[in-house]
Design a protein around this motif. Structure first.
Motif, mmCIF file in Angstrom:
data_model
loop_
_atom_site.group_PDB
_atom_site.id
_atom_site.type_symbol
_atom_site.label_atom_id
_atom_site.label_comp_id
_atom_site.label_asym_id
_atom_site.label_seq_id
_atom_site.Cartn_x
_atom_site.Cartn_y
_atom_site.Cartn_z
ATOM 1 N N PRO A 102 2.896 35.394 -25.578
ATOM 2 C CA PRO A 102 2.733 34.373 -24.540
ATOM 3 C C PRO A 102 2.676 32.944 -25.078
ATOM 4 C CG PRO A 102 0.688 35.599 -24.844
ATOM 5 C CD PRO A 102 1.724 36.268 -25.696
ATOM 6 N N MET A 103 2.378 32.755 -26.371
ATOM 7 C CA MET A 103 2.350 31.418 -26.954
ATOM 8 C C MET A 103 3.027 31.469 -28.315
ATOM 9 S SD MET A 103 1.095 29.076 -29.330
ATOM 10 C CE MET A 103 -0.125 30.008 -30.230
ATOM 11 N N SER A 104 3.887 30.460 -28.560
ATOM 12 C CA SER A 104 4.588 30.393 -29.835
ATOM 13 C C SER A 104 4.800 28.939 -30.221
ATOM 14 C CB SER A 104 5.954 31.096 -29.710
ATOM 15 O OG SER A 104 6.681 30.997 -30.911
ATOM 16 N N MET A 105 4.517 28.639 -31.497
ATOM 17 C CA MET A 105 4.755 27.299 -32.010
ATOM 18 C C MET A 105 5.266 27.425 -33.444
ATOM 19 S SD MET A 105 2.140 24.065 -32.376
ATOM 20 C CE MET A 105 1.208 24.686 -33.770
ATOM 21 N N HIS A 106 6.480 26.941 -33.674
ATOM 22 C CA HIS A 106 7.075 26.942 -35.004
ATOM 23 C C HIS A 106 6.998 25.534 -35.588
ATOM 24 C CE1 HIS A 106 8.699 30.711 -33.555
ATOM 25 N NE2 HIS A 106 9.125 30.977 -34.767
ATOM 26 N N VAL A 107 6.642 25.457 -36.871
ATOM 27 C CA VAL A 107 6.534 24.176 -37.568
ATOM 28 C C VAL A 107 7.385 24.264 -38.830
ATOM 29 C CG1 VAL A 107 4.974 22.551 -38.703
ATOM 30 C CG2 VAL A 107 4.194 23.834 -36.685
ATOM 31 N N LEU A 108 8.295 23.312 -38.989
ATOM 32 C CA LEU A 108 9.156 23.270 -40.156
ATOM 33 C C LEU A 108 8.510 22.402 -41.232
ATOM 34 C CD1 LEU A 108 11.957 24.550 -40.575
ATOM 35 C CD2 LEU A 108 12.935 22.321 -40.119
ATOM 36 N N ALA A 109 8.610 22.840 -42.475
ATOM 37 C CA ALA A 109 8.029 22.069 -43.586
ATOM 38 C C ALA A 109 9.150 21.635 -44.526
ATOM 39 C CB ALA A 109 6.971 22.902 -44.290
ATOM 40 N N ASN A 110 9.094 22.040 -45.778
ATOM 41 C CA ASN A 110 10.076 21.621 -46.776
ATOM 42 C C ASN A 110 11.476 22.053 -46.357
ATOM 43 O OD1 ASN A 110 7.596 21.292 -47.941
ATOM 44 N ND2 ASN A 110 7.983 22.616 -49.694
ATOM 45 N N VAL A 111 12.422 21.139 -46.461
ATOM 46 C CA VAL A 111 13.823 21.451 -46.182
ATOM 47 C C VAL A 111 14.641 20.941 -47.362
ATOM 48 C CG1 VAL A 111 15.770 21.186 -44.601
ATOM 49 C CG2 VAL A 111 13.431 21.184 -43.694
ATOM 50 N N VAL A 112 15.410 21.843 -47.974
ATOM 51 C CA VAL A 112 16.266 21.488 -49.100
ATOM 52 C C VAL A 112 17.717 21.725 -48.677
ATOM 53 C CG1 VAL A 112 16.880 22.006 -51.506
ATOM 54 C CG2 VAL A 112 14.485 22.143 -50.755
ATOM 55 N N TYR A 113 18.545 20.690 -48.862
ATOM 56 C CA TYR A 113 19.958 20.738 -48.493
ATOM 57 C C TYR A 113 20.789 20.724 -49.765
ATOM 58 C CZ TYR A 113 17.913 18.682 -44.238
ATOM 59 O OH TYR A 113 17.147 18.414 -43.136
ATOM 60 N N GLU A 114 21.714 21.681 -49.880
ATOM 61 C CA GLU A 114 22.657 21.709 -50.993
ATOM 62 C C GLU A 114 24.058 21.842 -50.412
ATOM 63 O OE1 GLU A 114 21.207 23.843 -54.768
ATOM 64 O OE2 GLU A 114 20.444 25.046 -53.086
ATOM 65 N N PHE A 115 24.912 20.900 -50.744
ATOM 66 C CA PHE A 115 26.267 20.909 -50.199
ATOM 67 C C PHE A 115 27.209 21.581 -51.174
ATOM 68 C CE2 PHE A 115 24.083 17.794 -47.725
ATOM 69 C CZ PHE A 115 24.591 17.996 -46.448
ATOM 70 N N ALA A 116 27.884 22.618 -50.693
ATOM 71 C CA ALA A 116 28.860 23.356 -51.488
ATOM 72 C C ALA A 116 30.266 22.837 -51.227
ATOM 73 C CB ALA A 116 28.772 24.846 -51.171
ATOM 74 N N GLY A 117 30.375 21.807 -50.445
ATOM 75 C CA GLY A 117 31.653 21.205 -50.083
ATOM 76 C C GLY A 117 31.416 20.280 -48.909
ATOM 77 N N ASP A 118 32.476 19.708 -48.382
ATOM 78 C CA ASP A 118 32.339 18.787 -47.257
ATOM 79 C C ASP A 118 31.868 19.480 -45.985
ATOM 80 O OD1 ASP A 118 33.159 16.717 -48.879
ATOM 81 O OD2 ASP A 118 35.259 16.800 -48.202
ATOM 82 N N ASP A 119 32.148 20.780 -45.865
ATOM 83 C CA ASP A 119 31.873 21.484 -44.614
ATOM 84 C C ASP A 119 30.952 22.693 -44.774
ATOM 85 O OD1 ASP A 119 33.557 19.758 -43.079
ATOM 86 O OD2 ASP A 119 35.300 20.803 -43.890
ATOM 87 N N VAL A 120 30.304 22.833 -45.920
ATOM 88 C CA VAL A 120 29.404 23.964 -46.160
ATOM 89 C C VAL A 120 28.133 23.445 -46.831
ATOM 90 C CG1 VAL A 120 29.057 26.142 -47.402
ATOM 91 C CG2 VAL A 120 31.287 25.635 -46.382
ATOM 92 N N ALA A 121 26.982 23.853 -46.290
ATOM 93 C CA ALA A 121 25.699 23.498 -46.885
ATOM 94 C C ALA A 121 24.790 24.718 -46.869
ATOM 95 C CB ALA A 121 25.042 22.348 -46.125
ATOM 96 N N ILE A 122 24.063 24.903 -47.949
ATOM 97 C CA ILE A 122 23.010 25.913 -48.005
ATOM 98 C C ILE A 122 21.700 25.163 -47.781
ATOM 99 C CG2 ILE A 122 21.839 27.643 -49.418
ATOM 100 C CD1 ILE A 122 24.765 28.348 -48.557
ATOM 101 N N VAL A 123 20.936 25.614 -46.788
ATOM 102 C CA VAL A 123 19.717 24.914 -46.391
ATOM 103 C C VAL A 123 18.559 25.900 -46.422
ATOM 104 C CG1 VAL A 123 18.603 23.538 -44.597
ATOM 105 C CG2 VAL A 123 21.091 23.370 -44.931
ATOM 106 N N GLU A 124 17.545 25.568 -47.213
ATOM 107 C CA GLU A 124 16.325 26.376 -47.309
ATOM 108 C C GLU A 124 15.208 25.611 -46.610
ATOM 109 O OE1 GLU A 124 13.568 28.454 -50.755
ATOM 110 O OE2 GLU A 124 14.724 26.669 -51.268
ATOM 111 N N SER A 125 14.613 26.228 -45.579
ATOM 112 C CA SER A 125 13.561 25.574 -44.792
ATOM 113 C C SER A 125 12.328 26.454 -44.770
ATOM 114 C CB SER A 125 14.025 25.363 -43.345
ATOM 115 O OG SER A 125 15.267 24.709 -43.290
#
Length: 180
Positions: free
Chosen positions: A74-97
Motif C-alpha cells: 500500500p505504500m512505496s517510496m524509492h530513493v536513488l543514490a549514487n549513479v555512475v554513467y559509463e559511455f560505451a559509444g555515442d548511443d550506449v551507456a552502462i548506468v549503475e544506480s
C-alpha cells in the motif's frame, strides 16, 4: 575503470538518463505503469525477483508482476543514490544506480509490516530515435530488512545478488558493452 572527463553531449545524455530513472521510480511508486513502460525500449529485457539468475523477462512481464503484487504494497517510496554513467559509444551507456526502497507490505490477513530494501539498477541504456531508454536491466539485491521467513517473501523470492567481487553482474554488463 578510469573516470574520463564527460563531453558536453554526455552531460546532456546523463541528464536525460537520470530523468528516465526518476520517471521509472515515480511510475513504480504511483502505480502508473505507463511511466514504467515508457522508461524501457519495447524490446528491453530485465531480471525481476521471481526469475532466477540468468533468466530474462520482458517489460510487460515486469508490469504484470508489479500489478499482481500491488495489493500487498500500500505504500512505496524509492530513493536513488549514487549513479555512475559509463559511455560505451555515442548511443550506449552502462548506468549503475544505488537504490533504497521503503515499503509497507500487507500479508493475506491484512497485517502490515515495513520493509527496507537496498539494491542497484544495472542498466544498459540505449539512445534510439533520439531517446535514451533502458534496453537491459539487472536488479541485484544487497539487502532486505527485516528478513521474512523463507517462503513468506512477497518480493525477492529468487533475487540476483550483489557481490563485492568479479562475480557481480555489473562486470558482465560492462563487458557486453565493450567496457573493460
Amino acid at each position: 575503470m578510469h573516470a574520463r572527463p564527460a563531453t558536453a553531449e554526455q552531460l546532456v545524455a546523463r541528464a536525460q538518463i537520470y530523468d528516465v530513472l526518476m520517471q521509472y521510480m515515480r511510475g513504480v511508486d504511483r502505480r502508473n505503469m505507463n511511466l514504467v513502460r515508457d522508461a524501457y525500449h519495447p524490446d528491453a529485457t530485465q531480471t525481476n525477483p521471481y526469475l532466477g539468475p540468468g533468466e530474462w523477462g520482458s517489460v510487460e512481464e515486469l508490469i504484470t508482476l508489479m500489478n499482481r503484487n500491488a495489493v500487498h504494497i500500500p505504500m512505496s517510496m524509492h530513493v536513488l543514490a549514487n549513479v555512475v554513467y559509463e559511455f560505451a559509444g555515442d548511443d550506449v551507456a552502462i548506468v549503475e544506480s544505488y537504490l533504497m526502497a521503503y515499503q509497507t507490505h500487507r500479508d493475506e490477513e491484512g497485517n502490515e509490516g515495513f520493509r527496507q530494501t537496498g539494491s542497484r539498477y544495472l542498466d544498459r541504456f540505449e539512445r534510439r530515435d533520439g531517446s535514451w531508454k533502458i534496453a537491459k536491466r539487472v536488479l541485484p539485491l544487497n539487502f532486505i530488512r527485516p528478513l521474512a521467513p523463507a517462503g513468506d517473501q512477497i518480493l525477492f523470492t529468487n533475487p540476483v545478488l550483489s557481490t563485492r567481487d568479479a562475480d557481480d553482474p555489473l562486470w558482465s554488463l560492462r563487458a557486453e558493452a565493450g567496457l573493460e
